[in-house]
Motif scaffolding. Structure first.
Motif, short mmCIF file in Angstrom:
data_model
loop_
_atom_site.label_atom_id
_atom_site.label_comp_id
_atom_site.label_asym_id
_atom_site.label_seq_id
_atom_site.Cartn_x
_atom_site.Cartn_y
_atom_site.Cartn_z
N ASN A 1 0.91 -1.25 -0.14
CA ASN A 1 0.00 0.10 0.04
C ASN A 1 0.79 1.12 0.01
N CYS A 2 1.98 1.18 0.63
CA CYS A 2 2.77 2.44 0.85
C CYS A 2 4.30 2.29 0.97
N CYS A 3 5.13 3.25 0.83
CA CYS A 3 6.64 3.02 0.93
C CYS A 3 7.30 4.35 1.28
N GLU A 4 8.26 4.36 2.12
CA GLU A 4 8.78 5.32 2.79
C GLU A 4 10.32 5.24 2.70
N LEU A 5 11.18 6.13 2.26
CA LEU A 5 12.57 6.15 2.73
C LEU A 5 13.17 6.93 4.01
N ASN A 6 13.79 6.20 4.57
CA ASN A 6 14.24 6.92 5.78
C ASN A 6 15.23 8.21 5.02
N PRO A 7 15.35 9.26 5.74
CA PRO A 7 16.29 10.53 5.20
C PRO A 7 17.60 10.35 5.59
N VAL A 8 17.89 9.39 6.61
CA VAL A 8 19.26 9.40 7.40
C VAL A 8 19.97 8.34 6.68
N HIS A 9 19.49 7.10 6.92
CA HIS A 9 20.24 5.90 6.49
C HIS A 9 19.64 5.38 5.20
N HIS A 10 18.53 5.86 4.68
CA HIS A 10 18.07 5.38 3.51
C HIS A 10 17.30 4.03 3.41
N LEU A 11 16.99 3.59 4.41
CA LEU A 11 16.24 2.38 4.59
C LEU A 11 14.76 2.60 3.94
N LEU A 12 14.58 1.45 3.06
CA LEU A 12 13.19 1.52 2.37
C LEU A 12 12.21 0.69 3.25
N ALA A 13 11.07 1.38 3.70
CA ALA A 13 10.03 0.69 4.35
C ALA A 13 8.70 0.45 3.72
N CYS A 14 8.10 -0.65 3.43
CA CYS A 14 6.92 -0.89 2.75
C CYS A 14 5.84 -1.40 3.53
N GLY A 15 4.76 -0.97 3.38
CA GLY A 15 3.54 -1.34 4.41
C GLY A 15 2.80 -2.13 3.43
N THR A 16 2.13 -3.29 3.89
CA THR A 16 1.77 -4.41 3.03
C THR A 16 0.20 -4.42 3.63
N ASN A 17 -0.68 -5.15 2.92
CA ASN A 17 -2.18 -5.35 3.14
C ASN A 17 -2.13 -6.46 4.20
N THR A 18 -1.16 -7.10 4.71
CA THR A 18 -1.20 -8.23 5.81
C THR A 18 -0.84 -7.75 7.16
N GLY A 19 -0.56 -6.40 7.15
CA GLY A 19 -0.43 -5.74 8.51
C GLY A 19 1.28 -5.93 8.87
N HIS A 20 2.19 -5.97 7.85
CA HIS A 20 3.52 -6.12 8.11
C HIS A 20 4.25 -5.07 7.35
N VAL A 21 5.30 -4.65 7.93
CA VAL A 21 6.19 -3.37 7.51
C VAL A 21 7.43 -4.09 7.01
N GLU A 22 7.61 -4.33 5.76
CA GLU A 22 9.12 -5.00 5.46
C GLU A 22 10.13 -3.84 5.14
N CYS A 23 11.35 -4.09 5.68
CA CYS A 23 12.45 -2.96 5.32
C CYS A 23 13.26 -3.80 4.53
N PHE A 24 13.73 -2.95 3.54
CA PHE A 24 15.09 -3.30 2.59
C PHE A 24 15.99 -2.15 2.55
N ASP A 25 17.15 -2.74 2.35
CA ASP A 25 18.37 -1.93 2.14
C ASP A 25 18.89 -1.68 0.83
N PRO A 26 18.63 -0.59 0.29
CA PRO A 26 19.05 -0.34 -1.02
C PRO A 26 20.52 -0.72 -1.56
N ARG A 27 21.36 -1.06 -0.57
CA ARG A 27 22.67 -1.09 -0.92
C ARG A 27 22.64 -2.74 -1.34
N VAL A 28 22.27 -3.43 -0.63
CA VAL A 28 22.11 -4.80 -1.04
C VAL A 28 20.89 -5.40 -1.60
#
Length: 675
Positions: free
Chosen positions: A180-207
């Motif tokens: 449903n949504c995604c947001e980048l952390n302005p400090v360490h650029h961690l990508l957080a994604c909100g899903t329809n199952t109630g989970h927030v999955e975080c990704f590292d753009p470097r790896v």
């Protein structure tokens, strides 16, 4: 400009007021502005800051010099220059905009995510390129270090478009069917994604892989909703490197520390509507959370409500001007709403005049709405003789009474109570006399207001002092207490013994006092005699007395209902028209109804005027009577019926002998003889 004050926080609505239609000519607009006073007083912060029908989203550029808004219908985007406070350009689009993102510090590079699976890249000149994604998109985020554009949508994959190379790269896969949504952390650029199952999955753009999963469902607030409701993540926002806010579809906002899987704070909007946008404000450490109905501002540390904005239309997007108290809201209405809250921040430099305006408005004293009105109950209206105004425009119904204009109230009161000033003057003279009498010697000093109640309190105090002196020192004196001292000084607190409340409560209070006295006597006698039988008898008598007060309460209810009926009977005034030849005294005759039921002959016999009976008068003297005779068949049928009744009486026998025989026969039950 409208000013509201929820929770003692002043909020200025800068978009309120009249607006001119777009199809008018400039000359016509100028003439209307000169004529209409409301148009002259309005504050138009940005010229034509609106959409034809609906505004979907609004954003401020990174340098703070431009504001862009997208809406429909027809789909378009408008850019406003804050230095000129006017529209800079307007561009038409092929379809509605879901989200848009600035790729540069100004408006020269913008990317639009549209609802027909297209992504449009715009430059300063116009549309630069247009491409399509496999599934419908819902949100996007731009990573400036790698020039990757992440697009989340109705798919388990997050599409990754590299704008430097101009091609799609390997997508990021999630464990859910929709994002449903995604947001980048302005400090360490961690990508957080909100899903329809109630989970927030975080990704590292470097790896380019998942580094963690946060489950927002495993908490107590989800258990309260029920097993059938599974909240989905609808909004995300980072405050700093560790603080993250998560908005759910059930109207909850959860604050997390990335080092823990449990929320630090949970805020409920109480509307059960999905959270659409979340913003942080660092001046007072506030959190702004918005659903489709309301925008709430609350403290980040304890969740205490600061203020709220409820425009009355459905909300779509929120944008806060950085470092100020100015904010914009895109709604399901043509206007893009503009609000200014001075308590959370000053106005931006390009509209610094707002601070001066708000200071002037705060210094000027404004009359409240209800200062010119008086609230009256229905009984007070009847006392003033204004009950006939109920239903008219002079009275405004509210709760259990009515609001009336203060000028009309004073006029009615002066007519209904012409001697009110004399009464006021006598009360003042009486107060001065009582003040002079205070220096006199009194056996027991009683107040001038409610002396009976004061005497009762004094007697209770003396009895308590005689019984337990230690307890008396701890209990405070009501007459000396500052909270209740006005009850014995101000005449407004005088206890009216003729009121309904007193008459209904007095039997109960008096009976309780009697029961207390009886219990004291019982305890004293029990200490002297020390016998259980006597003690039981005393308890029975006291319990009977405690229930007798119900009869007195019912008696008072009957008296009050009878008084209300008598009062209503007196208020009913009926007017009758006196006919010719009839006196006023005849209306008060109790036998008037009997006279109306009499025949014409009986009335003429009572008339003293002989000319009426003899026929020389104007009323006439002829009367016709009709008597219906029974036919021969009816008379014969009646005689036969009477003869039949006489014959039946002669034939009828009594059943005494049969009952005796039944009593003498033996009775059996289940094969056994029963007596």
């Amino acid at each position: 400009m409208q000013v509201s004050n929820p929770n003692n926080v002043k909020i200025y609505n800068l978009s309120a007021g009249k607006s001119l239609p777009q199809w008018l000519s400039d000359r016509r607009k100028r003439s209307l502005q000169k004529q209409d006073v409301d148009l002259q007083r309005r504050i138009e912060l940005l010229q034509d800051f609106e959409m034809p029908t609906v505004s979907h989203c609004v954003r401020v550029t990174n340098d703070g010099q431009y504001i862009c808004a997208a809406g429909t219908y027809k789909p378009k985007v408008r850019c406003y220059d804050v230095s000129q406070m006017s529209l800079k350009f307007e561009r038409g689009l092929d379809s509605d905009v879901v989200k848009f993102q600035f790729l540069s510090d100004d408006y020269s590079k913008i990317v639009f995510l549209q609802n027909d699976r297209y992504i449009e890249l715009h430059s300063q000149n116009g549309r630069y390129y247009r491409l399509r994604i496999p599934k419908y998109g819902r949100d996007m985020a731009y990573h400036t270090a790698s020039c990757d554009l992440y697009v989340a949508g109705v798919s388990s994959e997050i599409y990754r478009l590299n704008l430097e190379q101009g091609r799609f790269l390997n997508p990021l896969s999630t464990n859910s069917s929709e994002v449903n949504c995604c947001e980048l952390n302005p400090v360490h650029h961690l990508l957080a994604c909100g899903t329809n199952t109630g989970h927030v999955e975080c990704f590292d753009p470097r790896v380019r892989s998942r580094v963690g999963i946060l489950d927002t469902v495993l908490h107590q607030h989800v258990e309260d909703l029920g097993a059938s409701v599974v909240p989905t993540v609808t909004a995300l926002k980072f405050r700093d490197a560790l603080t993250m806010a998560v908005g759910t579809s059930t109207g909850h906002v959860l604050l997390y520390d990335l080092r823990s899987d449990k929320p630090v704070l949970i805020k409920d909007h109480q509307y059960e509507l999905p959270i659409k946008s979340i913003e942080f404000h660092d001046s007072l450490d506030l959190v702004m959370s918005m659903d489709s109905k309301i925008l709430k501002l609350w403290n980040r540390n304890n969740g205490k409500a600061y203020t709220a904005i409820e425009p009355g239309t459905d909300l779509n997007d929120l944008c806060v001007v950085p470092g100020s108290g100015l904010l914009f809201m895109a709604t399901e209405a043509p206007k893009v709403l503009t609000y200014y809250i001075p308590s959370i921040g000053t106005a931006p430099k390009w509209c610094s005049f707002l601070d001066n305006l708000t200071e002037e408005l705060e210094e000027s004293s404004e009359t409240q709405v209800y200062d010119d009105y008086k609230f009256l109950t229905r009984r007070e209206l009847e006392d003033l003789g204004l009950s006939h105004l109920i239903g008219s425009n002079l009275l405004r119904a509210y709760m259990h009474g009515f609001f009336i204009d203060m000028r009309l109230y004073h006029k009615a009161k002066s007519i209904a109570e012409p001697f009110a000033y004399e009464k006021y003057r006598k009360n003042k003279i009486r107060e001065k006399i009582e003040e002079e009498r205070e220096n006199r010697v009194r056996l027991k000093k009683l107040p001038k207001v409610n002396p009976d109640f004061a005497r009762k309190l004094m007697e209770a105090k003396e009895e308590a002092a005689a019984g337990n002196k230690k307890k008396m020192k701890k209990t405070p004196d009501i007459m000396e207490d500052s909270r209740f001292s006005a009850m014995f000084k101000d005449t407004d607190f005088h206890i009216d013994t003729t009121s309904e409340e007193f008459r209904l409560l007095n039997p109960v209070v008096s009976k309780l006092d009697k029961s207390k006295k009886k219990k004291a006597v019982i305890e004293q006698q029990f200490d002297e005699i020390e016998k259980e039988d006597d003690h039981d008898s005393y308890d029975d008598s006291s319990s009977d007395d405690e229930h007798t007060w119900t009869q007195e309460v019912k008696k008072q209810h009957k008296l009050l209902r009878q008084e209300d009926r008598d009062r209503e009977r007196e208020k009913r005034l009926k007017f009758y028209e006196i006919k010719e030849g009839q006196s006023f005294k005849s209306l008060e005759d109790k036998n008037r109804k009997k006279e109306l039921k009499q025949t014409l002959a009986e009335r003429l016999e009572k008339v003293e005027d002989t000319t009426v009976v003899s026929g020389t008068g104007a009323f006439g003297n002829k009367e016709m009577t009709f008597k219906f005779k029974k036919s021969q068949k009816e008379l014969k049928r009646q005689e036969e019926y009477q003869a039949h009744r006489r014959e039946r009486k002669q034939v009828r026998r009594s059943a005494g002998e049969i009952t005796k025989e039944l009593k003498q026969k033996p009775k059996y039950w289940m094969g056994k003889r029963v007596k």
